[in-house]
Design an enzyme around this catalytic site. Structure first.
Site, mmCIF file in Angstrom:
data_model
loop_
_atom_site.group_PDB
_atom_site.id
_atom_site.type_symbol
_atom_site.label_atom_id
_atom_site.label_comp_id
_atom_site.label_asym_id
_atom_site.label_seq_id
_atom_site.Cartn_x
_atom_site.Cartn_y
_atom_site.Cartn_z
ATOM 1 C CE LYS A 22 -2.128 2.196 3.591
ATOM 2 N NZ LYS A 22 -1.103 2.948 4.050
ATOM 3 C CG ASN A 23 2.889 3.064 3.446
ATOM 4 O OD1 ASN A 23 1.603 2.672 3.457
ATOM 5 N ND2 ASN A 23 3.146 2.505 4.518
ATOM 6 N NE ARG A 92 -1.235 12.485 7.596
ATOM 7 C CZ ARG A 92 -0.245 12.805 7.602
ATOM 8 N NH1 ARG A 92 0.456 12.131 6.693
ATOM 9 N NH2 ARG A 92 0.185 13.813 7.569
ATOM 10 C CB CYS A 116 -4.775 10.723 11.136
ATOM 11 S SG CYS A 116 -3.391 9.691 11.892
ATOM 12 N NE ARG A 121 0.143 9.241 9.772
ATOM 13 C CZ ARG A 121 -0.337 8.459 9.556
ATOM 14 N NH1 ARG A 121 -1.512 8.249 9.143
ATOM 15 N NH2 ARG A 121 0.749 8.116 8.648
ATOM 16 N N PRO A 122 1.282 16.246 11.893
ATOM 17 C CG PRO A 122 3.103 17.469 12.503
ATOM 18 C CD PRO A 122 2.064 15.687 12.385
ATOM 19 C CB ILE A 123 2.033 18.547 6.795
ATOM 20 C CG1 ILE A 123 0.911 19.099 6.274
ATOM 21 C CG2 ILE A 123 1.051 16.681 6.059
ATOM 22 C CD1 ILE A 123 0.591 19.878 5.318
ATOM 23 C CG ASP A 124 5.919 20.447 10.688
ATOM 24 O OD1 ASP A 124 5.465 19.137 10.934
ATOM 25 O OD2 ASP A 124 7.130 20.460 11.768
ATOM 26 C CG ASP A 305 3.076 1.221 9.071
ATOM 27 O OD1 ASP A 305 2.531 2.569 10.172
ATOM 28 O OD2 ASP A 305 3.044 1.171 8.448
ATOM 29 N NE ARG A 397 -6.671 3.718 5.762
ATOM 30 C CZ ARG A 397 -5.647 4.113 7.030
ATOM 31 N NH1 ARG A 397 -5.947 3.869 8.192
ATOM 32 N NH2 ARG A 397 -4.317 4.245 6.799
HETATM 33 C C1 UD1 Z 1 4.404 6.378 5.788
HETATM 34 C C2 UD1 Z 1 3.223 5.295 5.576
HETATM 35 C C3 UD1 Z 1 2.519 5.089 7.072
HETATM 36 C C4 UD1 Z 1 3.945 4.580 7.948
HETATM 37 C C5 UD1 Z 1 4.939 5.922 8.326
HETATM 38 C C6 UD1 Z 1 5.997 5.521 9.114
HETATM 39 C C7 UD1 Z 1 2.098 5.888 4.084
HETATM 40 C C8 UD1 Z 1 0.623 6.570 3.182
HETATM 41 N N1 UD1 Z 1 1.857 5.707 5.474
HETATM 42 O O1 UD1 Z 1 3.452 7.583 6.776
HETATM 43 O O2 UD1 Z 1 2.043 3.516 7.147
HETATM 44 O O3 UD1 Z 1 3.626 4.520 9.772
HETATM 45 O O4 UD1 Z 1 4.913 6.287 6.822
HETATM 46 O O5 UD1 Z 1 6.302 4.776 9.210
HETATM 47 O O6 UD1 Z 1 3.060 5.173 3.866
HETATM 48 N N2 UD1 Z 1 5.672 14.382 10.571
HETATM 49 C C9 UD1 Z 1 6.125 15.707 11.434
HETATM 50 N N3 UD1 Z 1 5.820 16.370 10.236
HETATM 51 C C10 UD1 Z 1 5.751 15.910 9.017
HETATM 52 C C11 UD1 Z 1 5.763 14.895 8.660
HETATM 53 C C12 UD1 Z 1 6.060 14.219 9.359
HETATM 54 O O7 UD1 Z 1 6.266 15.825 12.510
HETATM 55 O O8 UD1 Z 1 5.487 16.793 7.783
HETATM 56 C C13 UD1 Z 1 5.935 12.987 11.844
HETATM 57 C C14 UD1 Z 1 4.547 12.384 12.231
HETATM 58 O O9 UD1 Z 1 3.753 13.001 12.970
HETATM 59 C C15 UD1 Z 1 5.137 11.267 13.050
HETATM 60 C C16 UD1 Z 1 6.599 10.866 11.929
HETATM 61 O O10 UD1 Z 1 6.693 12.270 11.731
HETATM 62 O O11 UD1 Z 1 5.070 11.587 14.164
HETATM 63 C C17 UD1 Z 1 6.679 9.848 11.507
HETATM 64 O O12 UD1 Z 1 6.249 10.334 10.042
HETATM 65 P P1 UD1 Z 1 6.511 9.844 8.399
HETATM 66 O O13 UD1 Z 1 7.596 9.096 8.448
HETATM 67 O O14 UD1 Z 1 5.777 11.420 7.740
HETATM 68 O O15 UD1 Z 1 4.583 9.695 8.323
HETATM 69 P P2 UD1 Z 1 3.507 8.938 7.128
HETATM 70 O O16 UD1 Z 1 4.889 9.770 6.104
HETATM 71 O O17 UD1 Z 1 2.942 9.937 7.662
#
Ligand code: UD1
Length: 418
Positions: A22-23, A92, A116, A121-124, A305, A397
């Site tokens: 999926k990822n 997401r 979520c 899960r911020p996107i900063d 995961d 999912r």
């Molecule tokens: C992806 C995977 C998810 C997996 C995760 C960690 C997909 C679709 N999903 O999620 O299954 O659990 O990797 O291996 O590939 N963070 C921030 N700011 C940001 C982005 C992330 O603070 O802008 C934090 C998140 O809140 C979290 C951590 O970084 O605590 C890891 O997030 P990230 O590696 O971005 O995971 P995803 O891409 O959301």
């Protein structure tokens, strides 16, 4: 609302082909908008998250065809660079579309994904990376508007190796003139898969998997055929299921290197694991030893995961374990449900202290999110009596017919649609 009805106690025997990750599929589907030719992706897994991503592509104007396990995406007539909030909420990962749409249209508007089930899960990190490359970012009324007319190549040091941010930045940079470097990039196998896919489309990228990704912008990408990698989390779930239930299961089409952290842990439980070519065999007497301390971390560390599933195993193992969730701040929602089944678990902040019990007992439990629901299913497979796992949809999912896979190995599990 469908649910699973499980009668625990059966050992697992047999073979399974592991479906595509999926990822990998989600970012690759997003990346299809970067070119105007047809893309054919093999082993389409049809998880509900992948369906939602296809729905997003359709509303943007792509045409999609499915046949015999393949999916073709043609984004030639893509007309929109805006994703509405109802669609963005369904999956997401629609946030990947931000990078892909910037690459294609130089502008994008995506609904803010918000929180979520497993944390804020911020996107900063995504946004600060874009800003570093000259993208103008405005957040208004729950939407993020990005304007990339002045976007330029450069070096981005990610504050944390976020998987999603690394993928968004890769997609946004492939068509950018000059050389872009991503430092402290995520190293997950799915990042390498995205690189391989983009390279097949004609992109010039190297370094994925090493933490430093170098992208030399090209003018245009072209269509291709691609087979995304197998899902290491699904394979890991079935390996843990076998370790818990006992039996002998052969998983096919999977790369054991992607599961090294889990294999190292399962070795300690006294199950026997052998890996050859693209196959992993797990043999277990169903009486696992405790695992000691497990800490989730970024790849190649123990995957977050698989935390919920390994917690289910720890709850029936001989001895005590300590599981530290370092990646997401709110990922123990399965614990109260496991406790209902007789597990002895105490949570303090991000640490679960688990004392293995001899038996779990069937109960009615509720899945709250994808991997947590998988862990309740595993607990049901070993519990005495009947377990009902409500909210089956969460597991769909990221698993295709989990009940069929497990039933084919001898588990007594069926889905009941209300
Ligand atoms: C992806 C995977 C998810 C997996 C995760 C960690 C997909 C679709 N999903 O999620 O299954 O659990 O990797 O291996 O590939 N963070 C921030 N700011 C940001 C982005 C992330 O603070 O802008 C934090 C998140 O809140 C979290 C951590 O970084 O605590 C890891 O997030 P990230 O590696 O971005 O995971 P995803 O891409 O959301």
């Amino acid at each position: 609302m469908s649910k699973f009805l499980i009668h625990g106690g059966n050992k697992l025997f047999g073979e399974l082909n592991i479906t595509a990750a999926k990822n990998s599929y989600l970012p690759i589907l997003a990346a299809c908008v970067l070119c105007e030719d047809e893309i054919i992706l093999h082993n389409y897994p049809n998880y509900t998250d992948a369906q939602s991503m296809c729905e997003i592509l359709l509303t943007l104007g792509a045409s999609i065809k499915q046949s015999a396990g393949d999916i073709s995406v043609d984004a030639a007539s893509l007309f929109s660079w805006r994703i509405e909030s109802d669609l963005a909420c369904q999956v997401r990962s629609s946030i990947f579309m931000l990078g892909a749409l910037l690459g294609r249209f130089k502008k994008a508007r995506v609904a803010y994904p918000g929180g979520c089930e497993i944390g804020a899960r911020p996107i900063d990190i995504h946004l600060s990376g874009f800003k570093k490359l000259g993208v103008k970012v405005e957040e208004r009324h729950g939407y993020i508007f990005c304007n990339a007319e002045k976007m330029h190549s450069g070096t981005v040091l990610l504050e944390f190796p976020s998987v999603g941010a690394t993928e968004s930045l890769m997609m946004a940079s492939v068509l950018l003139p000059g050389e872009t470097r991503l430092l402290n990039a995520a190293k997950e196998p799915e990042i390498v898969d995205l690189q391989n896919f983009l390279v097949k489309m004609g992109a010039k990228i190297r370094g994925a998997g090493s933490g430093e990704i170098v992208i030399e912008g090209v003018k245009k990408l072209h269509g291709c055929e691609f087979t995304p990698i197998a899902d290491r989390i699904i394979a890991g779930t079935y390996m843990i299921a076998t370790a818990m239930c006992g039996g002998e299961v052969l998983l096919k089409g999977v790369n054991a290197e992607h599961l090294r952290a889990l294999i190292d842990k399962l070795d300690k439980t006294a199950c026997v694991i052998s890996a050859k070519n693209d196959k992993i065999k797990v043999t277990s007497d169903g009486k696992p030893n405790a695992l000691g301390k497990i800490e989730t971390s970024v790849y190649p560390g123990f995957p977050t995961d698989l935390q919920a599933q390994i917690l289910a195993l720890s709850s029936i193992s001989k001895g005590s374990s300590m599981i530290v969730e370092n990646v997401f701040e709110c990922r123990f929602k399965h614990v109260p449900e496991l406790i209902k089944m007789g597990a002895d678990i105490y949570i303090k902040d991000r640490v679960a202290f688990v004392r293995g019990v001899e038996k779990l007992y069937g109960a009615s439990v509720s899945g709250m999110e994808l991997r947590g629901t998988a862990s309740l299913i595993l607990a049901g497979l070993v519990a005495e009596g009947y377990t009902t796992v409500l909210n089956a949809k969460h597991v769909d999912r990221g698993y295709k017919n989990i009940e069929k896979d497990l039933a084919s190995l001898g588990a007594d599990i069926k889905r009941i649609d209300d």
